[in-house]
Scaffold this motif. Structure first.
Motif, short mmCIF file in Angstrom:
data_model
loop_
_atom_site.label_atom_id
_atom_site.label_comp_id
_atom_site.label_asym_id
_atom_site.label_seq_id
_atom_site.Cartn_x
_atom_site.Cartn_y
_atom_site.Cartn_z
N ASP A 178 0.83 -1.20 0.00
CA ASP A 178 0.00 0.00 0.00
C ASP A 178 0.86 1.25 0.00
O ASP A 178 0.57 2.23 -0.70
CB ASP A 178 -0.92 -0.01 1.22
N ASP A 179 1.95 1.21 0.76
CA ASP A 179 2.85 2.37 0.80
C ASP A 179 3.50 2.60 -0.55
O ASP A 179 3.59 3.73 -1.03
CB ASP A 179 3.92 2.14 1.86
N THR A 181 2.36 1.70 -3.43
CA THR A 181 1.36 2.06 -4.44
C THR A 181 0.84 3.48 -4.24
O THR A 181 0.81 4.28 -5.19
CB THR A 181 0.19 1.07 -4.39
N THR A 182 0.43 3.80 -3.04
CA THR A 182 -0.19 5.11 -2.80
C THR A 182 0.82 6.24 -2.85
O THR A 182 0.46 7.38 -3.14
CB THR A 182 -0.90 5.11 -1.44
N ARG A 183 2.08 5.95 -2.60
CA ARG A 183 3.08 7.00 -2.60
C ARG A 183 3.94 6.96 -3.86
O ARG A 183 5.06 7.47 -3.88
CB ARG A 183 3.98 6.87 -1.37
N GLN A 185 3.64 8.56 -6.73
CA GLN A 185 3.95 9.89 -7.26
C GLN A 185 4.97 10.60 -6.37
O GLN A 185 5.90 11.26 -6.88
CB GLN A 185 2.67 10.73 -7.37
#
Length: 572
Positions: A178-179, A181-183, A185
Motif C-alpha cells: 500500500d505504501d 502504491t499510494t506513494r 507519485q
C-alpha cells in the motif's frame, strides 16, 4: 502448585495464613467473612491490578505472600530466573505483593523486585481462574472458538500458529505494498529531485577539502602585493638586500655575538653554552631567510588565476547552499542520495516481489484455513459429545451441547470460521445460543463440563496450568446438580490443584482440604485474624457442612452433612 498464602491488612482480613493442599480445596464461610479477599490476595500474587480500596481501613499498606512449588526445569522457573529471582533449595518460589494505601504497589519474586507484568506472565503458566466474569465471556463466540481450538489437539494448534504467522506476515506485506502504491507519485518526485541534485554534483565534480584550499589560495592572490612587501622587508631585516650595500642585519648581528662568546667561552663554560645557543639561532635565521627568498621568487600577482579560483568557489558555493555546509558534506549527501535513488528506482521490482510473495502467502493461508476448518469440525463433534456426557452427570441429563462451525463473512487471523455453541436444555427444546439463552446456572455447568473435557481429553492440545480456581462456579445450582458439580470438580482435581470458593455443602463435601474463613470480634475488632482461616476435619467439618445446609448446627443438619461426606467418598 500454590502451597500457601499469608495475607495482612487486606479488606476484612487482618492476618491470615491459607494453607492449600493438592487435589480439591474448598473455601467456605459466612457471607462477608472474607472469602472474596482470599481470592483478591491470590489475584495480587498473579499480577492483577492493585486496588487501594482493598487496604484495610486504618492501615498504611496490605501485603500478600505466596509460596509456589515450581519444578526447576519448568517455564515458570526459567522466567523467574530471567527476572533475577532465586528458587529455594526445596524448589519453591516466594512471591510477595504489597499495596500502599496511598496507591503504590510493589511486586517481589524470589527475593527480587520485579514489575507487576512479570507476575502476570507467570500466572499464564500457573493458574486458570474461573469466575462470574469468565462465565459471561463464555457467551462470546471468540471464547467459544478458543475453547474448541484448545480441544482440537496439538497438531491443530500447530496449524493455527502457522496460520497466524502467515496472516501477520501478509498484513505487513499489505502495508508495504500500500505504501509503495499510494506513494508512487511522491517517490517519483523524490527520485527526480535526487537525479537533478546528483547531476549537478557530478557536473561540478567537487574534491574533498577543495573549498578550504581554494579559500586559502584566494586570500594569497588577492593580497599578493602586501605579502611581497612583508616578505621583502623581513628578508632584508634578516640577511640584507640582495642589491644594496651591507648593513647590520639579524644574521650578521647574531653571528658577531656568537664569535665573541666563543672566544671568551674558553674561560667560562656558561658563555660557551650561550655561544652554542646563538649558533643554533643563526642556523634558524638563515633557514628562514632562505625560505623567504624562495617565497618571493614564487609569489606572483596573477589576476587570471584569481578570477578562475573565484569562479570555481562560486560553483562550489551553489552546491553547499543546496546540499551541505561544505564540500565534504555535499559529497556525503551525494553518497546517501545515490543509495536512496537506487532504492526508489528499484521500487517497481520491489513491488513485484512483494506482490508475488503475497500471492504465495494467500495460497498458504487458504490451505491452512482449510485444515483449520476440517480440524474444528472434527473437534466440534467430539467436544459436543464429551460436554453432553459431562452435562448428563451434572443433573442436565436431557441437555445437549451443539458446536457449530460456519464460514465467516471475512477471514481473520484465526481462520475463516465462526464457532457457536448452542445448548438444548432438554429433549424437544430448541437449541439456544449460549450467548443469548443460557442461564447463569447452565453456564456454570457448561463451563465446568468444557473444562473437564479439556483436562481429560488425551488429544487436547490445551495448555493446562497446574492450578484451577473457581469462584462460585456453582452459582444458580442446587440439589442433585450441586452434588454432580462437586463430583466433577473432584475429578478435575485428580490431576491438578483445584481451589473452589463455594456456598454449597454438596460441593464442599467432595474436598480433599476444607478451609473455613471466619471473622473474630475479639477486642472489638471485626476482622479475620490469624486463626480465622482454618482447616476443618472430623466433627468440625460436619458442623461447617451443617451450617451451610441449614444455617444452624442441629442434629438433623449434622446427619445430612455426614451423609454428604459418605456420598462423596471422603468420609469423616
Amino acid at each position: 502448585m500454590i502451597e500457601e498464602m499469608r495475607i495482612d491488612n487486606l479488606g476484612v482480613i487482618s492476618r491470615a495464613h491459607v494453607a492449600l493442599g493438592a487435589g480439591l480445596t474448598v473455601l467456605t464461610g459466612e457471607t462477608g467473612a472474607g472469602k472474596t479477599m482470599v481470592l483478591t490476595g491470590l489475584n495480587l500474587l498473579l499480577g492483577g491490578k492493585a486496588d487501594t480500596g482493598a487496604v484495610r481501613v486504618g492501615q498504611r499498606s496490605a501485603a500478600v505472600e505466596g509460596r509456589l512449588a515450581v519444578p526447576s526445569d519448568s517455564a515458570v522457573a526459567e522466567r523467574a530466573r530471567d527476572a533475577g529471582a532465586e528458587l529455594d533449595d526445596d524448589g519453591t518460589l516466594v512471591v510477595l505483593r504489597t499495596v500502599a494505601a496511598e496507591g503504590r504497589s510493589r511486586a517481589f519474586l524470589g527475593g527480587r523486585s520485579v514489575p507487576q507484568a512479570v507476575l502476570a506472565e507467570l500466572a499464564d503458566d500457573l493458574v486458570t481462574v474461573h469466575g462470574q466474569t469468565d462465565q459471561a465471556r463464555l457467551r462470546s463466540p471468540a471464547r467459544q472458538r478458543q475453547a474448541l481450538d484448545a480441544f482440537a489437539g496439538r497438531d491443530h494448534a500447530g496449524t493455527l500458529a502457522g496460520y497466524r504467522a502467515a496472516w501477520a506476515e501478509r498484513a505487513r506485506l499489505d502495508e508495504e505494498i500500500d505504501d509503495l502504491t499510494t506513494r508512487a507519485q511522491d517517490r517519483a518526485r523524490e527520485a527526480e529531485l535526487l537525479r537533478l541534485g546528483l547531476a549537478e554534483v557530478e557536473r561540478v565534480d567537487p574534491q574533498p577539502g577543495e573549498d578550504v584550499e581554494l579559500a586559502a589560495e584566494t586570500e594569497r592572490l588577492a593580497n599578493a602585493e602586501d605579502l611581497r612587501s612583508a616578505a621583502t622587508g623581513a628578508h632584508a631585516a634578516l640577511s640584507g638586500s640582495d642589491d644594496g650595500p651591507d648593513e647590520a642585519t639579524a644574521v650578521v648581528a647574531v653571528d658577531a655575538a656568537r664569535r665573541l662568546l666563543e672566544q671568551a667561552g674558553h674561560h667560562d663554560p656558561v658563555l660557551a653554552a650561550l655561544a652554542g645557543r646563538l649558533a643554533d639561532l643563526g642556523y634558524l635565521l638563515a633557514d628562514v631567510s632562505t625560505e623567504l627568498s624562495g617565497y618571493l621568487q614564487d609569489l606572483q600577482a596573477d589576476p587570471l588565476r584569481l578570477a578562475a579560483v573565484q569562479e570555481r568557489r562560486a560553483q562550489l558555493g551553489q552546491l553547499t547552499r543546496s546540499y551541505g555546509e561544505d564540500v565534504d558534506a555535499v559529497l556525503a549527501w551525494a553518497q546517501t542520495a545515490s543509495q536512496r535513488l537506487f532504492e526508489l528506482d528499484g521500487g517497481g521490482d520491489r513491488l513485484a516481489a512483494l506482490t508475488e510473495r503475497r500471492a504465495e502467502l494467500t495460497r498458504t493461508l487458504d490451505g491452512l484455513a482449510d485444515r483449520l476448518t476440517s480440524g474444528r469440525r472434527a473437534a466440534a463433534q467430539t467436544l459436543a459429545a464429551a460436554v453432553t456426557e459431562e452435562l448428563a452427570g451434572l443433573a442436565m441429563g436431557g441437555a445437549t451441547l451443539l458446536v457449530q462451525v460456519a464460514e465467516a463473512e471475512e477471514p481473520g487471523p484465526w481462520g475463516r470460521d465462526v464457532v457457536e455453541m448452542l445448548l438444548v436444555p432438554h429433549a424437544g427444546a430448541p437449541a439456544r445460543p449460549l450467548g443469548r439463552g443460557a442461564s447463569g446456572g447452565e453456564l456454570s455447568r457448561v463451563m465446568l463440563a468444557i473444562e473437564v473435557a479439556l483436562a481429560t481429553s488425551p488429544e487436547s492440545g490445551a495448555h493446562r496450568p497446574p492450578t484451577f480456581v473457581f469462584d462460585e462456579v456453582d452459582a444458580g445450582v442446587g440439589g442433585k446438580a450441586a452434588v454432580e458439580v462437586g463430583r466433577r470438580l473432584a475429578a478435575l482435581a485428580a490431576d491438578a490443584q483445584v481451589l473452589v470458593v463455594t456456598h454449597l455443602a454438596q460441593v464442599a463435601a467432595f474436598a480433599d482440604t476444607h478451609l473455613v474463613v471466619t471473622k473474630g470480634t475479639g477486642d472489638g475488632e471485626d476482622a479475620v485474624t490469624e486463626s480465622g482461616v482454618r482447616t476443618v476435619t472430623g466433627a468440625d467439618r460436619v458442623r461447617e457442612l451443617a451450617r451451610m445446609l441449614s444455617g444452624q448446627d442441629s442434629d438433623a443438619a449434622r446427619q445430612h452433612a455426614a451423609e454428604l461426606l459418605e456420598l462423596s467418598g471422603v468420609g469423616r
